[in-house]
Design a protein around this motif. Sequence first.
Motif: not given
Length: 343
Positions: A14-16, A78-83, A92-94
């Motif tokens: 997505g570009g991020a 929640g273990l790998s990269s997550s909000p 979080a929401a970002d």
Amino acid sequence: MYEIYELPSFHLDGGAVLDPARLAYRTYGELNATRTNAVLFPTWFAGDHTSNEWLIGPGKALDPRKYFIIVPNLFGNGLSSSPSNTPPPHAAADFPTITIRDNVRAQHRLVTEHFGIERLALVLGCSMGALQTYQWAVSHPNMVERALPYCGSPRTSPHNAVFIESLRAALTLDAAFDGGRYQEPPLAGIRAFARIYAGWGFSQAFYWEEAWRRLGFGSREEFVIGFWEANFIGQDANNLLAMLRTWQDADVSGTPGHDGDIEAALGSIQAKLIALPAEKDLYFPPEDEVRAVRHIPNGEVRVIPGIWGHMSGGGANPADAAFIDAAVRELLAAPSPVAVPAT
């Protein structure tokens, strides 16, 4: 117990950019001297590496005395990269949208760069793990010798997407959710989410026959609370939403070079593939797999019989567990159609 593989400046579809992306994983067994005994077993929605352990162990098809089994955790779990564990600006929401291809690309780097593995004897997975299995076979056809997706598909169907939308609505309509900026968990939304899942995860026949009694519950309501609510109540709501986005967008036809052509994408798979849909799965039904696998040169479909629906892949029903284990065992014993590169 698990380990973390960090991927600096990891660019997403997505570009991020996650800097770094963190891929949690656990291994079982030892990699042999020729690096030819590796099996990759990605996780499913809201599960982690422990969710796959029912299929791993001495005497089972995935015997760690013979195979080196790598279980990477899905981004967002929640273990790998997550909000829930990523710092600003992606907290979080970002947290950005992550695709199945992003997961596979990170896993490929773990397998090749960290472990030095060039070929995988088998890739397998359930549900979202099956989505990742198909993507692996399309993205790396010369690397995946065998594939066993169970209770999943190569892309998310429109009907499946409607189910996902209902889950998203249940979470986000809770006033406590507050656009993902909640100070306390949106528990009412998570409980509603769990009750929607309860109607889809198992089949109608499962409830008619009160098969939940086999899991130790005395009533249907006790089952919904003790099995489904208990499964989700400790999950972070933004994590659940991140995994839903990954699930909803899954489609191997979006792999570079296939330009949205699902038949071409499936036709590129070289692996010997056995798809195991469950007979009464309400959102990955067998007919979807029959439609897809006819385009895979070395593919076949075997339907897991019975009433456990999508949860046939969870390992809780002994008959389903034995069916899956037997298919894994047979597939691992079969010759690989993938050509060995010249040296």
